[in-house]
Write a protein that holds these residues in place. Structure first.
Motif, PDB file in Angstrom:
ATOM      1  N   UNK A  47       0.738  -1.258   0.058  1.00 37.24           N
ATOM      2  CA  UNK A  47      -0.093   0.035   0.004  1.00 37.24           C
ATOM      3  C   UNK A  47       0.915   1.272  -0.097  1.00 37.24           C
ATOM      4  N   UNK A  48       2.187   1.311   0.239  1.00 37.11           N
ATOM      5  CA  UNK A  48       2.964   2.325   0.208  1.00 37.11           C
ATOM      6  C   UNK A  48       3.942   2.382  -0.791  1.00 37.11           C
ATOM      7  N   UNK A  49       4.030   1.228  -1.811  1.00 38.08           N
ATOM      8  CA  UNK A  49       5.098   1.276  -2.880  1.00 38.08           C
ATOM      9  C   UNK A  49       5.085   2.201  -3.849  1.00 38.08           C
ATOM     10  N   UNK A  50       3.643   2.935  -4.215  1.00 29.64           N
ATOM     11  CA  UNK A  50       3.309   4.177  -4.878  1.00 29.64           C
ATOM     12  C   UNK A  50       4.221   5.421  -4.399  1.00 29.64           C
ATOM     13  N   UNK A  51       4.868   5.388  -3.159  1.00 25.01           N
ATOM     14  CA  UNK A  51       5.799   6.600  -2.823  1.00 25.01           C
ATOM     15  C   UNK A  51       6.997   6.250  -3.170  1.00 25.01           C
ATOM     16  N   UNK A  52       7.460   4.996  -3.374  1.00 22.83           N
ATOM     17  CA  UNK A  52       8.827   4.889  -3.763  1.00 22.83           C
ATOM     18  C   UNK A  52       9.070   5.166  -5.225  1.00 22.83           C
ATOM     19  N   UNK A  53      10.134   5.697  -5.340  1.00 31.55           N
ATOM     20  CA  UNK A  53      10.643   5.783  -6.934  1.00 31.55           C
ATOM     21  C   UNK A  53      12.138   5.512  -6.990  1.00 31.55           C
ATOM     22  N   UNK A  54      12.570   4.936  -7.998  1.00 29.05           N
ATOM     23  CA  UNK A  54      13.865   4.402  -8.299  1.00 29.05           C
ATOM     24  C   UNK A  54      15.051   5.708  -8.184  1.00 29.05           C
ATOM     25  N   UNK A  55      14.358   6.865  -8.600  1.00 30.37           N
ATOM     26  CA  UNK A  55      14.996   7.965  -8.460  1.00 30.37           C
ATOM     27  C   UNK A  55      15.664   8.205  -6.963  1.00 30.37           C
ATOM     28  N   UNK A  56      14.897   7.686  -6.209  1.00 24.26           N
ATOM     29  CA  UNK A  56      15.340   7.929  -4.745  1.00 24.26           C
ATOM     30  C   UNK A  56      16.463   7.192  -4.358  1.00 24.26           C
ATOM     31  N   UNK A  57      16.900   6.217  -5.095  1.00 20.18           N
ATOM     32  CA  UNK A  57      18.113   5.616  -4.919  1.00 20.18           C
ATOM     33  C   UNK A  57      19.159   6.166  -5.466  1.00 20.18           C
ATOM     34  N   UNK A  58      18.950   6.905  -6.465  1.00 22.85           N
ATOM     35  CA  UNK A  58      19.876   7.680  -7.391  1.00 22.85           C
ATOM     36  C   UNK A  58      20.222   8.715  -6.578  1.00 22.85           C
ATOM     37  N   UNK A  59      19.488   9.528  -5.902  1.00 23.10           N
ATOM     38  CA  UNK A  59      19.601  10.639  -4.962  1.00 23.10           C
ATOM     39  C   UNK A  59      20.301  10.386  -3.797  1.00 23.10           C
ATOM     40  N   UNK A  60      20.116   9.072  -3.232  1.00 24.25           N
ATOM     41  CA  UNK A  60      20.783   8.535  -2.063  1.00 24.25           C
ATOM     42  C   UNK A  60      22.257   8.405  -2.172  1.00 24.25           C
ATOM     43  N   UNK A  61      22.620   7.853  -3.490  1.00 27.22           N
ATOM     44  CA  UNK A  61      24.024   7.887  -3.509  1.00 27.22           C
ATOM     45  C   UNK A  61      24.828   9.084  -3.549  1.00 27.22           C
ATOM     46  N   UNK A  62      24.011  10.244  -3.531  1.00 25.51           N
ATOM     47  CA  UNK A  62      24.698  11.440  -3.411  1.00 25.51           C
ATOM     48  C   UNK A  62      24.382  12.245  -2.015  1.00 25.51           C
ATOM     49  N   UNK A  63      24.376  11.352  -1.091  1.00 23.62           N
ATOM     50  CA  UNK A  63      23.872  11.873   0.112  1.00 23.62           C
ATOM     51  C   UNK A  63      24.884  12.872   0.771  1.00 23.62           C
ATOM     52  N   UNK A  64      26.335  12.669   0.755  1.00 26.10           N
ATOM     53  CA  UNK A  64      26.989  13.580   1.313  1.00 26.10           C
ATOM     54  C   UNK A  64      27.149  14.730   0.498  1.00 26.10           C
ATOM     55  N   UNK A  65      26.901  14.828  -0.662  1.00 27.42           N
ATOM     56  CA  UNK A  65      26.797  16.316  -1.555  1.00 27.42           C
ATOM     57  C   UNK A  65      25.478  16.703  -1.002  1.00 27.42           C
ATOM     58  N   UNK A  66      24.534  16.276  -0.795  1.00 29.25           N
ATOM     59  CA  UNK A  66      23.412  16.845  -0.444  1.00 29.25           C
ATOM     60  C   UNK A  66      23.610  17.601   0.919  1.00 29.25           C
TER      61      UNK A  66
END
Length: 268
Positions: free
Chosen positions: A188-207
């Protein structure tokens, strides 16, 4: 006693100074904490009524944070008792072609709060000094110009009757991982997930670095930033509710004087 002052961003602030797991505003057991949030939500509704009745000023609440930091949850809980007629929420997503054809503040100015209204921005104009910086779409000089433009924009709002409250919802990378995994594991919450979230996550330190610079450059006397430790959801909600109530009380809102023409009127 917990103080909001510690979490207000100053000129030498660093995001690493605040632990996302801090819970200074939580007291008592879970039931007591939920009851306090509910009480504050009711008080907030009363204050919004006064804001509307006064008819002179307005409030803008800016919510920024990494994916899963709880912007939606904050709105859901903090404004759970407030009339939808007095609170307007705008979610800022990636700019449309129409929005990109104009200056980056155009879409923000179109949804500033009206007199007597609380406007809540789920993400905001700060996306334009975070994403472009991390992705390298703008250089340091352009980022500096945008910080100045944002400060001027917010000064305009303040000088025309808007009180600006800015909250950065601060979570750590492990907490984000758990929340993203929960979205994947819950149909019921999968609609909130985007593969783009994982791409952003790889740039955690930069953010984190981009947030550091943006927070310091745009936390002003007229529109200060507060960093909200947000690993604990109830703490996040409670701290923001307390900050909003403090802000509204300091506005010393008053209902307009009684209409003498109504004195003694009896409706039959």
């Amino acid at each position: 006693m917990a103080s909001l002052k510690k979490y207000r961003v100053g000129s030498s602030f660093q995001l690493s100074q605040v632990s996302p797991g801090d819970t200074p505003f939580l007291e008592g057991n879970e039931a007591a904490q939920v009851a306090e949030i509910d009480e504050l939500a009711g008080e907030l509704d009363e204050m919004q009524d006064l804001l509307h009745a006064e008819g002179r000023r307005k409030v803008l609440l800016v919510l920024q944070g990494m994916d899963t930091s709880g912007k939606d949850g904050t709105v859901r809980w903090v404004f759970s008792r407030t009339s939808p007629l007095g609170v307007r929420v705008t979610a800022f997503k990636a700019p449309t072609d129409d929005e990109r054809a104009r200056d980056y503040l155009w879409r923000c100015h179109a949804v500033v709060p009206r007199t007597g209204e609380i406007a809540v921005w789920n993400r905001s104009h700060y996306e334009d000094v975070l994403v472009p910086v991390v992705e390298g779409w703008i250089d340091k000089a352009e980022a500096k110009r945008r910080y100045a433009q944002i400060n001027d924009f917010e000064r305009l709002l303040v000088e025309t009757g808007t009180v600006v409250v800015k909250c950065m919802l601060h979570i750590d990378k492990d907490e984000q991982r758990e929340r993203l995994q929960a979205r994947i594991d819950t149909p019921g919450k999968q609609w909130k997930f985007s593969m783009g979230d994982l791409e952003v996550r790889t740039k955690w330190s930069a953010y984190q670095q981009a947030y550091d610079k943006a927070l310091r450059a745009t936390s002003t006397d007229h529109a200060p930033w507060y960093v909200i430790p947000a690993n604990h959801k109830r703490h996040r909600n409670l701290m923001i509710a307390k900050l909003l109530m403090k802000t509204l009380r300091e506005m010393k809102l008053k209902a307009p004087p009684a209409d003498p023409a109504l004195k003694g009127m009896i409706i039959k």
